[in-house]
Design an enzyme around this catalytic site. Structure first.
Site, mmCIF file in Angstrom:
data_model
loop_
_atom_site.group_PDB
_atom_site.id
_atom_site.type_symbol
_atom_site.label_atom_id
_atom_site.label_comp_id
_atom_site.label_asym_id
_atom_site.label_seq_id
_atom_site.Cartn_x
_atom_site.Cartn_y
_atom_site.Cartn_z
ATOM 1 N N ARG A 53 -29.032 -11.520 82.984
ATOM 2 C CA ARG A 53 -30.267 -12.320 83.005
ATOM 3 C C ARG A 53 -30.702 -12.596 81.569
ATOM 4 N NH1 ARG A 53 -34.581 -9.690 83.017
ATOM 5 N NH2 ARG A 53 -34.053 -8.259 84.717
ATOM 6 N N TYR A 105 -40.587 -37.885 87.981
ATOM 7 C CA TYR A 105 -39.858 -37.352 89.136
ATOM 8 C C TYR A 105 -40.853 -36.674 90.090
ATOM 9 C CZ TYR A 105 -36.924 -34.284 91.924
ATOM 10 O OH TYR A 105 -36.352 -33.621 92.963
ATOM 11 N N ASP A 177 -38.781 -35.185 78.760
ATOM 12 C CA ASP A 177 -37.735 -35.028 79.775
ATOM 13 C C ASP A 177 -36.703 -36.124 79.491
ATOM 14 O OD1 ASP A 177 -36.144 -35.257 82.050
ATOM 15 O OD2 ASP A 177 -37.742 -34.666 83.424
ATOM 16 N N LYS A 202 -27.755 -33.960 86.291
ATOM 17 C CA LYS A 202 -27.535 -35.401 86.260
ATOM 18 C C LYS A 202 -26.418 -35.751 85.264
ATOM 19 C CE LYS A 202 -30.940 -35.513 89.210
ATOM 20 N NZ LYS A 202 -31.457 -34.185 89.249
#
Ligand code: P1T
Length: 387
Positions: A53, A105, A177, A202
């Site tokens: 992690r 979005y 973004d 993407k």
């Protein structure tokens, strides 16, 4: 980012940025270190990794890559784009405020409105094409300006450099973004942004086979804060997914070149099609923000939205359902062409009145133009529009 990456050009950085052959056997691609933990010789006696992690070598390779290609010094990888956004907003406290683009979005809007607003963080949504008007929304509690450009799905373009000036003046951070543009088209950190964020699901991944989010920053103190949240909240990605995105990034520049070429052809094809009303693509000279797009982007990308002429919901749904080469699906940025109906799919979580104000009407179709043969793409759109 390693020193040698600083002098390389973008098309080399995608392949080599922040990378070196693996120490154990010289493996050119980083091994997929599918491990949760690392042996220690004594407490604290480890080789830089103690628990996956907190850090994993395959993830680190990807984090170094995103830092290099975005012109940053530090990168962080997360289990999804939204997990990366979640980490950024967790830097804030109740009472803090965020000014965000109103066209964005739907999932980002939902995270802001329904998860963080009840925790006491206030969000103001506004059109940012006129950068001067942003100052009117900013006050002493504003900590962050959140910008998509091009916006999803209306393809508005916001002036990163000017907005970064406003953010700096008011001691707020600017987050961009960069999912639609990718660093191939624009590098927000070079234009004054503090944080660049990606849904690497993407274009960076590029093959529709992984969900992953990335952040890149220049500033060490900011990186430390975000790393603390990444490790403490734990929304990290696994080594296999890190590997897939790293592999995708290596061909980003060649894929983007073709996405842009095909995007340009499809945009003009749609503009001349009798069944099409409006076409939203920043490469058109009559796009309202074309001048900003030309200034800050290298080309105009493969994302296009358009409305079907006198398109009722039923007619529009018929068009997207008739497509055969384009796949009707959520997401974007893969090698294959996708079509979506924002009002009922990606932006369904935004109330109808609000989304219609920004242009997300029932007749709107969003295309992610892939890298297939251009004639096959045009023929497919033509048959679906004429059906
Ligand atoms: O899906 P995820 O990796 O969590 O990323 C969220 C996200 C963030 N920012 C932008 C600009 C995005 O487009 C997305 C995800 N978008 C879609 C799934 C879509 O079809 O628009």
């Amino acid at each position: 980012m390693s020193e040698h990456s600083k002098n390389l050009n973008f098309n080399t950085l995608t392949i080599h940025g922040g990378q070196k052959p693996d120490a154990a056997y010289g493996s050119v691609m980083p091994p997929i270190y599918q491990t949760s933990t690392y042996a220690q010789t004594e407490p604290g006696g480890h080789k830089g990794f103690e628990y996956s992690r907190s850090g994993n070598p395959t993830r680190t390779a990807l984090e170094n890559s995103i830092a290099a290609i975005e012109g940053g010094n530090y990168g962080m990888a997360f289990g999804s784009g939204l997990a990366a956004i979640d980490a950024v907003i967790k830097m804030l406290k109740p009472g803090d405020e965020v000014v965000s683009t109103n066209d964005l979005y739907g999932g980002t809007y939902r995270l802001f409105r329904t998860i963080f607003e009840p925790l006491g963080i206030k969000f103001h949504f506004m059109a940012m094409e006129d950068a001067d008007s942003i100052a009117e929304m900013v006050n002493e509690r504003t900590r962050l300006i959140w910008v998509e450009t091009p916006t999803n799905p209306m393809m508005n373009i916001n002036d990163i450099e000017r907005i970064s000036g406003i953010a700096r003046k008011h001691n707020a951070l600017l987050v961009v973004d960069n999912t639609f543009a990718t660093p191939y088209l624009q590098r927000p950190l070079d234009m004054g942004a503090d944080i660049v964020m990606h849904s690497a699901t993407k274009y960076l991944g590029g093959h529709s086979d992984v969900v992953l989010g990335l952040l890149a920053v220049k500033d060490k103190a900011l990186a430390d804060k975000l790393y603390y949240i990444q490790n403490s909240s734990g929304a990290v990605c696994g080594p296999m997914d890190s590997f897939l995105v790293l592999r995708g990034i290596k061909t980003l520049h060649v894929r983007m070149q073709r996405h842009c070429e095909n995007g340009r052809e499809i945009a003009h094809f749609l503009k001349n099609h009798p069944k099409v009303d409006k076409v939203y693509w920043p490469g058109f000279e009559d796009h309202p923000n074309h001048a900003i797009a030309k200034k800050q982007m290298k080309d105009f990308g493969g994302m296009i939205s358009f409305t079907v002429k006198s398109g009722t919901l039923a007619e529009t749904v018929k068009v997207v359902s008739k497509l055969r080469v384009f796949t009707l699906a959520e997401s974007l940025g893969g090698v294959e062409s996708l079509a979506g109906h924002p009002a009922s799919m990606t932006h369904a979580s935004i109330p109808k009145e609000e989304r219609e104000k920004t242009g997300v009407v029932d007749s709107l179709i969003r295309l992610s133009v892939g890298i297939e043969d251009i004639d096959d793409l045009k023929n497919d759109l033509d048959q679906a529009l004429n059906a």
